[in-house]
Design a protein around this motif. Structure first.
Motif, PDB file in Angstrom:
ATOM      1  N   THR A 119       0.892  -1.267  -0.101  1.00 13.89           N
ATOM      2  CA  THR A 119      -0.090   0.045  -0.025  1.00 13.89           C
ATOM      3  C   THR A 119       0.934   1.363  -0.029  1.00 13.89           C
ATOM      4  N   MET A 173       0.735   5.343   0.563  1.00 12.63           N
ATOM      5  CA  MET A 173       0.084   6.437   0.993  1.00 12.63           C
ATOM      6  C   MET A 173       0.811   7.486   0.881  1.00 12.63           C
ATOM      7  N   SER A 190       0.803  12.209   0.211  1.00 12.79           N
ATOM      8  CA  SER A 190       0.186  13.446   0.447  1.00 12.79           C
ATOM      9  C   SER A 190       1.408  14.537   0.032  1.00 12.79           C
ATOM     10  N   THR A 224      -2.256   9.895  -5.803  1.00  8.32           N
ATOM     11  CA  THR A 224      -2.705   8.442  -6.208  1.00  8.32           C
ATOM     12  C   THR A 224      -1.400   7.825  -6.977  1.00  8.32           C
TER      13      THR A 224
END
Length: 130
Positions: free
Chosen positions: A78, A80, A82, A95
Motif C-alpha cells: 500500500t 500512502m 500527500s 494516487t
C-alpha cells in the motif's frame, strides 16, 4: 506467557528480506513496519529524506516514479501519499499511477482540488506491506 514492555535497540526478522510483524496475544498478525518512506521536492524529484527509496524520477508534471533500494516481497503493498505547496496550501490528492505496482517501483500522480495534475513542492510517501 506474561505480556509487558519490551526495550530493545534492534528488532530483526529471522528471515532475510522479510520485515518483522506485530502479532496479538493469539498470534494473529496485526501490523508491520513501514517498508519505505520518502519526503521529496515534487518540482524536481530531489529527495530531502528517505528510507528504502533510492531515487525519485519526475516523469512529467505531477507524475513520479519511486525506486526502491530493496525490492518489496510482492506487489501487494500500500502506498500512502500527500503533498502541498511551498506556501503551505494543501492540494487535492496523490494516487498511484498504475493499476499494478512492481516490486521495485511505485508510480504516483498528484492532483489539485480541480483534479488537474500538478507539481507539489512537498511530497510525502509511506509504503506498507509484507
Amino acid at each position: 506467557m506474561p505480556y509487558g514492555q519490551v526495550n530493545a535497540d534492534t528488532i530483526q526478522s529471522s528471515t532475510t528480506g522479510t520485515a518483522p510483524v506485530f502479532k496479538d496475544g493469539s498470534g494473529n498478525q496485526i501490523g508491520t513496519l513501514c517498508r519505505a518512506w520518502v519526503n521529496f521536492n515534487g518540482t524536481n524529484g530531489a529527495i530531502r529524506a528517505a528510507y528504502n527509496v533510492s531515487s525519485v524520477t519526475r516523469s512529467g508534471t505531477g507524475t513520479y516514479v519511486l525506486n526502491f533500494t530493496t525490492a518489496m516481497s510482492d506487489n501487494n503493498y500500500t502506498v500512502m501519499a500527500s503533498g502541498g505547496s511551498a506556501s503551505g496550501v494543501q492540494y487535492g490528492a496523490v494516487t498511484t499511477a498504475s493499476a499494478t505496482p512492481t516490486t521495485t517501483q511505485a508510480s504516483l500522480v498528484a492532483f489539485n482540488t480541480a483534479m488537474t495534475v500538478i507539481d507539489m513542492a512537498w511530497m510525502y510517501v509511506a509504503v506498507f506491506g509484507n
